[in-house]
Design an enzyme around this catalytic site. Sequence first.
Site, PDB file in Angstrom:
ATOM      1  N   HIS A 248       8.755  -4.264   1.960  1.00 54.98           N
ATOM      2  CA  HIS A 248       9.379  -4.565   0.666  1.00 54.98           C
ATOM      3  C   HIS A 248      10.689  -3.784   0.619  1.00 54.98           C
ATOM      4  O   HIS A 248      10.719  -2.598   0.921  1.00 54.98           O
ATOM      5  CB  HIS A 248       8.484  -4.133  -0.497  1.00 54.98           C
ATOM      6  CG  HIS A 248       7.182  -4.852  -0.565  1.00 54.98           C
ATOM      7  ND1 HIS A 248       7.050  -6.106  -1.117  1.00 54.98           N
ATOM      8  CD2 HIS A 248       5.950  -4.494  -0.126  1.00 54.98           C
ATOM      9  CE1 HIS A 248       5.791  -6.488  -1.025  1.00 54.98           C
ATOM     10  NE2 HIS A 248       5.107  -5.527  -0.425  1.00 54.98           N
TER      11      HIS A 248
ATOM     12  N   HIS B  24       3.615  -5.311   6.345  1.00 55.51           N
ATOM     13  CA  HIS B  24       4.739  -6.064   5.793  1.00 55.51           C
ATOM     14  C   HIS B  24       5.686  -5.085   5.099  1.00 55.51           C
ATOM     15  O   HIS B  24       5.364  -3.916   4.930  1.00 55.51           O
ATOM     16  CB  HIS B  24       4.251  -7.163   4.839  1.00 55.51           C
ATOM     17  CG  HIS B  24       3.498  -6.628   3.660  1.00 55.51           C
ATOM     18  ND1 HIS B  24       2.119  -6.478   3.672  1.00 55.51           N
ATOM     19  CD2 HIS B  24       3.916  -6.188   2.457  1.00 55.51           C
ATOM     20  CE1 HIS B  24       1.736  -5.979   2.500  1.00 55.51           C
ATOM     21  NE2 HIS B  24       2.804  -5.791   1.762  1.00 55.51           N
TER      22      HIS B  24
ATOM     23  N   HIS C 202       8.316 -14.152   0.849  1.00 57.88           N
ATOM     24  CA  HIS C 202       8.527 -12.960   0.030  1.00 57.88           C
ATOM     25  C   HIS C 202       8.862 -11.745   0.869  1.00 57.88           C
ATOM     26  O   HIS C 202       9.489 -10.817   0.393  1.00 57.88           O
ATOM     27  CB  HIS C 202       7.276 -12.639  -0.798  1.00 57.88           C
ATOM     28  CG  HIS C 202       7.040 -13.576  -1.923  1.00 57.88           C
ATOM     29  ND1 HIS C 202       7.828 -13.630  -3.038  1.00 57.88           N
ATOM     30  CD2 HIS C 202       6.100 -14.526  -2.090  1.00 57.88           C
ATOM     31  CE1 HIS C 202       7.392 -14.564  -3.852  1.00 57.88           C
ATOM     32  NE2 HIS C 202       6.331 -15.127  -3.296  1.00 57.88           N
TER      33      HIS C 202
ATOM     34  N   HIS D 257       4.017  -1.561   4.231  1.00 58.72           N
ATOM     35  CA  HIS D 257       2.620  -1.514   3.809  1.00 58.72           C
ATOM     36  C   HIS D 257       1.743  -1.906   4.991  1.00 58.72           C
ATOM     37  O   HIS D 257       1.805  -3.043   5.455  1.00 58.72           O
ATOM     38  CB  HIS D 257       2.365  -2.475   2.645  1.00 58.72           C
ATOM     39  CG  HIS D 257       2.887  -1.994   1.346  1.00 58.72           C
ATOM     40  ND1 HIS D 257       3.165  -2.833   0.294  1.00 58.72           N
ATOM     41  CD2 HIS D 257       3.183  -0.745   0.906  1.00 58.72           C
ATOM     42  CE1 HIS D 257       3.609  -2.127  -0.731  1.00 58.72           C
ATOM     43  NE2 HIS D 257       3.629  -0.860  -0.379  1.00 58.72           N
TER      44      HIS D 257
END
Length: 170
Positions: free
Chosen positions: A116, A114, A89, A133
């Site tokens: 996004h 991580h 992801h 994050h």
Amino acid sequence: AMTLAYAIRTSAVVIALAGVFPVHAEGHHWSYGKHGGPAEWGELDQAFASCQLGKVQSPIDIRDAKAADLPAIKFDYKPAPLKVIDNGHTIQVNYAPGSTIDVGGTRYQLVQFHFHKPSEEKIDGKAYAMVAHLVHKGSDGALAVVAVLLDLGSDNPTLRAVWSHLPKRK
């Protein structure tokens, strides 16, 4: 291809404290789209059940923020070896112990960060090109996540270092 040109928007740092974060359940893939998107997260797997409980959760649009007298986040980060993984992801970087933040007298250990793309958070309706994050864990298991919103910009040496160590496989 992901570009390395991101500028850190330091004026838009958000902290969220939570005791439970959904985790990846093998074989159940979530997304931000219509199929498997936020409205369905709680139904994808038993491990995601908490996603049905919240009323204001990610992805979130922070609107009409008001100034508040909050304690400053005290960062105490140390250089450490990084382990870069692709969890299916996102790109996640596991961080060795020793780096912490202090929020109002409570200490949290940096465990991983991580990304996004695009950001999960919006501010007054504005989405950002990407978010990092930084996930911290307290001694009681509670999490403190610092979200650093990223705009497109000039080459970023820190991101270049992470991208240069991307795994060849998930």
